[in-house]
Write a protein that holds these residues in place. Sequence first.
Motif, PDB file in Angstrom:
ATOM      1  N   LYS A 157       0.822  -1.203   0.000  1.00 21.99           N
ATOM      2  CA  LYS A 157       0.000   0.000   0.000  1.00 21.99           C
ATOM      3  C   LYS A 157       0.861   1.260   0.000  1.00 21.99           C
ATOM      4  CE  LYS A 157      -3.612   2.407   2.606  1.00 21.99           C
ATOM      5  NZ  LYS A 157      -4.480   2.388   3.807  1.00 21.99           N
ATOM      6  N   LYS A 158       1.878   1.299   0.849  1.00 24.26           N
ATOM      7  CA  LYS A 158       2.728   2.486   0.937  1.00 24.26           C
ATOM      8  C   LYS A 158       3.473   2.739  -0.373  1.00 24.26           C
ATOM      9  CE  LYS A 158       3.615   2.176   5.920  1.00 24.26           C
ATOM     10  NZ  LYS A 158       4.677   1.937   6.946  1.00 24.26           N
ATOM     11  N   VAL A 159       3.985   1.686  -0.975  1.00 23.46           N
ATOM     12  CA  VAL A 159       4.749   1.841  -2.212  1.00 23.46           C
ATOM     13  C   VAL A 159       3.846   2.358  -3.334  1.00 23.46           C
ATOM     14  CG1 VAL A 159       5.977   0.590  -4.032  1.00 23.46           C
ATOM     15  CG2 VAL A 159       6.501   0.138  -1.626  1.00 23.46           C
ATOM     16  N   ILE A 160       2.699   1.725  -3.527  1.00 25.16           N
ATOM     17  CA  ILE A 160       1.793   2.122  -4.608  1.00 25.16           C
ATOM     18  C   ILE A 160       1.287   3.544  -4.407  1.00 25.16           C
ATOM     19  CG2 ILE A 160      -0.438   1.653  -5.691  1.00 25.16           C
ATOM     20  CD1 ILE A 160       0.102  -1.305  -5.253  1.00 25.16           C
ATOM     21  N   GLU A 161       0.904   3.886  -3.167  1.00 23.89           N
ATOM     22  CA  GLU A 161       0.402   5.237  -2.903  1.00 23.89           C
ATOM     23  C   GLU A 161       1.481   6.282  -3.161  1.00 23.89           C
ATOM     24  OE1 GLU A 161      -1.076   5.277   1.073  1.00 23.89           O
ATOM     25  OE2 GLU A 161      -3.044   4.442   0.524  1.00 23.89           O
ATOM     26  N   ARG A 162       2.727   5.982  -2.770  1.00 24.07           N
ATOM     27  CA  ARG A 162       3.807   6.952  -2.962  1.00 24.07           C
ATOM     28  C   ARG A 162       4.124   7.133  -4.445  1.00 24.07           C
ATOM     29  NH1 ARG A 162       8.056   9.143   0.078  1.00 24.07           N
ATOM     30  NH2 ARG A 162       8.751  10.942  -1.154  1.00 24.07           N
ATOM     31  N   VAL A 163       4.133   6.031  -5.196  1.00 27.42           N
ATOM     32  CA  VAL A 163       4.384   6.125  -6.636  1.00 27.42           C
ATOM     33  C   VAL A 163       3.323   6.996  -7.305  1.00 27.42           C
ATOM     34  CG1 VAL A 163       4.434   4.863  -8.817  1.00 27.42           C
ATOM     35  CG2 VAL A 163       5.633   3.952  -6.832  1.00 27.42           C
ATOM     36  N   ARG A 164       2.064   6.727  -7.013  1.00 25.02           N
ATOM     37  CA  ARG A 164       0.980   7.494  -7.638  1.00 25.02           C
ATOM     38  C   ARG A 164       1.020   8.961  -7.222  1.00 25.02           C
ATOM     39  NH1 ARG A 164      -3.548   2.669  -7.305  1.00 25.02           N
ATOM     40  NH2 ARG A 164      -3.090   1.838  -9.387  1.00 25.02           N
ATOM     41  N   GLN A 165       1.392   9.206  -5.982  1.00 24.08           N
ATOM     42  CA  GLN A 165       1.502  10.581  -5.508  1.00 24.08           C
ATOM     43  C   GLN A 165       2.572  11.336  -6.288  1.00 24.08           C
ATOM     44  OE1 GLN A 165       3.383  11.318  -1.558  1.00 24.08           O
ATOM     45  NE2 GLN A 165       1.467  12.335  -1.045  1.00 24.08           N
ATOM     46  N   GLU A 166       3.733  10.713  -6.457  1.00 28.16           N
ATOM     47  CA  GLU A 166       4.841  11.376  -7.148  1.00 28.16           C
ATOM     48  C   GLU A 166       4.570  11.500  -8.644  1.00 28.16           C
ATOM     49  OE1 GLU A 166       7.285  12.883  -5.745  1.00 28.16           O
ATOM     50  OE2 GLU A 166       6.788  12.216  -3.716  1.00 28.16           O
TER      51      GLU A 166
END
Length: 275
Positions: free
Chosen positions: A114-123
């Motif tokens: 969850k953290k990885v996917i959310e951070r990628v989409r945010q950036e």
Amino acid sequence: MMEQLVQHLKVLGFTEMESKMLIVLAEQGSMSGYEVAKRLGVSRSNVYAALQKLVDHGFVLCSKGEPTHYTVLRVEELTRMIGDQLQNSIRHVEQLMPKQSNDVTEFFSLDSEKKVIERVRQELGRAQQEIIVDVWAEEATLFREDLEQAEKRGVKVFWSVVESLEEHRQRRMQLQLHSSLEGDTAKRDQPYGRKFSIVIDRKWSMLGMRGEDIPTKALVTEHPALLELLLNHFAQELVLFEVEHELSPELRERFGANFEGIYRKYFQSGLVNVK
């Protein structure tokens, strides 16, 4: 449904009781404090204190009379007021929060899907000029919509997409079989993972691994050393792609498919996990 709404209201700063009160008042319309307490199954003293707080903040209106009745604002007014207060708080935080040192050499670890996917989409959503993505087919599918949205904003997007996991497994099994015939003792039960890297505007990068057999983890940094490493790797892949495109038959005859001959020259097992 109510529990989900309560959780969202709690994220916006309301307590659990305040959240339930807002929902009950929205469902039932005007209610007395006694009726709210009875509906929620809590003490009247707690209800009146919470209702007064909501009134003080302007989210709930009260009528004069005996007994006093309470009415929540219409949802459009409620959300607008919440949004205005949040924006005001955000502005104050930006102005008053002590400034942090801009140390781009820090490395941060993300250790969940969850953290990885959310951070990628945010950036990806913040990208302004360029996105360089080196991923497997599974991750390309996962982030395709975000990358397409970036392209619509005018951001240059460079993709390097490799085989799917199933194709990789089949190719790896062929290599393992070939190596076993040559007396290689490499393990066949190693976990499968898909490496991926992303560079945004040549100042932010993520390097990670994701797969069915291993936990999703990633490293995030603006360190120039890792940025240069990932950019050079991507540039080398472009060069190899052009060379293979032009000289594919000759290269395959001399080194084998996927350059196995070169890998075996430097790695005894011949099973280097390369893309």
